[in-house]
Write an enzyme that holds these catalytic residues in place. Structure first.
Site, short mmCIF file in Angstrom:
data_model
loop_
_atom_site.label_atom_id
_atom_site.label_comp_id
_atom_site.label_asym_id
_atom_site.label_seq_id
_atom_site.Cartn_x
_atom_site.Cartn_y
_atom_site.Cartn_z
N HIS A 193 0.82 -1.22 0.00
CA HIS A 193 0.00 0.00 0.00
C HIS A 193 0.85 1.27 0.00
O HIS A 193 0.33 2.37 -0.20
CB HIS A 193 -0.94 0.03 1.21
CG HIS A 193 -1.98 -1.05 1.17
ND1 HIS A 193 -2.83 -1.23 0.10
CD2 HIS A 193 -2.31 -2.02 2.06
CE1 HIS A 193 -3.64 -2.26 0.34
NE2 HIS A 193 -3.33 -2.76 1.52
N ASP A 224 -2.50 -10.37 -2.71
CA ASP A 224 -3.11 -9.95 -1.45
C ASP A 224 -4.60 -9.68 -1.72
O ASP A 224 -4.98 -9.33 -2.83
CB ASP A 224 -2.40 -8.69 -0.93
CG ASP A 224 -2.84 -8.28 0.47
OD1 ASP A 224 -2.15 -8.64 1.43
OD2 ASP A 224 -3.88 -7.59 0.59
N HIS A 251 -6.25 -7.16 -0.80
CA HIS A 251 -6.42 -5.73 -1.09
C HIS A 251 -5.62 -5.33 -2.32
O HIS A 251 -4.53 -5.85 -2.56
CB HIS A 251 -5.97 -4.89 0.10
CG HIS A 251 -6.65 -5.23 1.39
ND1 HIS A 251 -6.06 -6.07 2.32
CD2 HIS A 251 -7.84 -4.85 1.89
CE1 HIS A 251 -6.89 -6.19 3.36
NE2 HIS A 251 -7.97 -5.48 3.13
N ASP A 286 -4.85 -12.77 3.18
CA ASP A 286 -6.15 -12.27 3.61
C ASP A 286 -7.25 -12.63 2.63
O ASP A 286 -8.41 -12.25 2.82
CB ASP A 286 -6.11 -10.75 3.91
CG ASP A 286 -5.16 -9.97 3.03
OD1 ASP A 286 -4.68 -10.51 2.01
OD2 ASP A 286 -4.90 -8.79 3.35
N1 Q9C Z 1 -12.93 -1.50 6.19
C1 Q9C Z 1 -2.63 -5.20 4.04
O1 Q9C Z 1 -3.27 -6.23 3.93
N2 Q9C Z 1 -8.12 -1.17 6.94
N3 Q9C Z 1 -3.21 -4.05 4.45
C2 Q9C Z 1 -9.17 -1.70 6.15
C3 Q9C Z 1 -11.61 -2.03 5.91
C4 Q9C Z 1 -6.79 -1.28 6.43
C5 Q9C Z 1 -4.61 -3.96 4.76
C6 Q9C Z 1 -10.51 -1.15 6.49
C7 Q9C Z 1 -6.44 -2.58 5.76
C8 Q9C Z 1 -4.99 -2.63 5.30
C9 Q9C Z 1 -1.18 -5.18 3.78
ZN ZN Z 2 -4.28 -7.11 2.40
#
Ligand code: Q9C
Ligand code: ZN
Length: 361
Positions: A159, A214, A216, A303
């Site tokens: 990110h 991932d 995300h 995830d």
């Molecule tokens: N409503 C990684 O997996 N918050 N980052 C999410 C969802 C942050 C994930 C909120 C998620 C970051 C590396």
């Molecule tokens: Zn993630």
């Protein structure tokens, strides 16, 4: 297969994250990589090495200087100015038409971050540097002829953009390694510890593909390579219309300038099953094969697992060896970089599953 791991990850241990209006216990915590490490040791999957120490040059190739200087000093300056000693977390974010540069000790966090899920503590920068060193060491091992390496990075990186942190990420380990692999074959002569030129810099960097699996979208990696012709970025992730990071990761983001057509997003619906995921993976792999890169960097998050507390896909543990096998069939020297995955009890099995699948090449 060689794993690269540094215990310095534990220097980053956030007290909280801000989610849906609440300060909660952080999902991203040191136990994650401890679980993976223990599973790797039990599985006897190959040697575990410490990262080599790299200087800032290969990191500066991806991140802005002022951003790196900020990260290095953020905590001390914050506490010195009266910020909460628990962690650095912004109150005001620079967004759209309010993005004038303002970097006082209590304000800079809002200039250099895009959300409230990435607190900075005293050891964050050292941990992030150790993670980047792990990724760079894996890249150097590939340049030295290894076919597969696993950088067990924490904090994760995908990110983080050239000058923005967020989403538990500070330095973009995968992007740093991908750039290093591309230029490394000619720019860095000695396995990467210095930036001595070995051949004229007119030589083109090798082509590198980054595949991000991932849950995300890898918004930081996308931004870093968006206009580059030498790096293909392919990401399979939750549709940002529904899931974090919300403001990037849509299918019509295809790259620009010299990088036009070299950014490929596969946003997916909730409830994605093993079969559905593997079918989409085929499309992603076809695009990578078309690009014919010299190296592959795999941003690996777990995830996507059905039991993940912040994901909504439905993959089971059986999916990861199959995903690994299919990626291995590309036949590319591959650096696996650890990203997310928060179903702590399942992380060991899922990570060893993916790596075992990748080893079957
Ligand atoms: N409503 C990684 O997996 N918050 N980052 C999410 C969802 C942050 C994930 C909120 C998620 C970051 C590396
Ligand atoms: Zn993630």
């Amino acid at each position: 297969m060689i794993t690269i791991f540094s215990p310095d990850h534990a220097l980053h241990d956030a007290p909280h994250e801000f989610l849906d209006g609440k300060l909660i216990a952080p999902h991203e915590s040191p136990i994650r990589v401890r679980m993976i490490l223990e599973a790797l040791e039990r599985a006897d999957i190959g040697p575990i090495q410490s990262p080599r120490a790299f200087d800032l040059d290969p990191i500066r190739a991806v991140h802005d200087n002022d951003y790196l200087a900020y990260l290095a000093q953020a905590y001390e300056r914050w506490v010195g100015a009266g910020g909460d000693a628990a962690a650095v977390l912004p109150s005001t974010l620079a967004v759209r038409w309010m993005s004038r540069r303002s970097v006082g000790p209590l304000v800079a966090p809002g200039y250099y971050s895009f959300d409230l899920s990435a607190p900075i503590v005293a050891g964050t920068y050292r941990a992030a540097r150790a993670a980047a060193d792990a990724a760079l060491t894996g890249a150097a091992l590939l340049l030295e002829g290894q076919r597969l390496a696993y950088a067990l990075c924490r904090p994760p990186g995908h990110h983080a953009g050239s000058d923005l942190y967020g989403g538990y990420c500070y330095l973009n380990n995968a992007a740093i390694a991908a750039h290093f692999l591309g230029v490394g074959s000619w720019e860095l002569a000695d396995g990467g510890r210095s930036s001595q030129l070995s051949t004229p810099s007119s030589q083109l960097p090798a082509r590198v593909a980054v595949l991000d699996i991932d849950f995300h979208h890898g918004n930081g990696t996308q931004q870093i390579f968006y206009e580059r012709a030498d790096v293909l970025f392919v990401s399979i992730h939750a549709d940002p219309a529904r899931e974090y990071p919300y403001f990037a990761g849509y299918a019509d983001e295809r790259g620009a300038g010299a990088g036009a057509g070299l950014n490929l997003n596969f946003p997916l619906e909730a409830g994605v099953t093993n079969a559905r995921y593997l079918a989409v993976l085929e499309q992603a792999l076809a695009a990578i094969a078309d690009f014919a890169p010299r190296f592959l960097v795999l941003s690996a998050g777990f995830d996507t697992f059905g039991g993940d507390p912040i994901g909504d896909f439905a993959l089971t543990a059986d999916a990861y060896p199959l995903i690994g096998q299919r990626i291995a069939q590309l036949g590319l020297p591959t650096l696996v970089v650890q990203e997310g995955g928060y179903a702590v009890a399942a992380l060991g099995e899922n990570a060893t599953g993916l790596l075992r699948g990748l080893c079957a090449m």
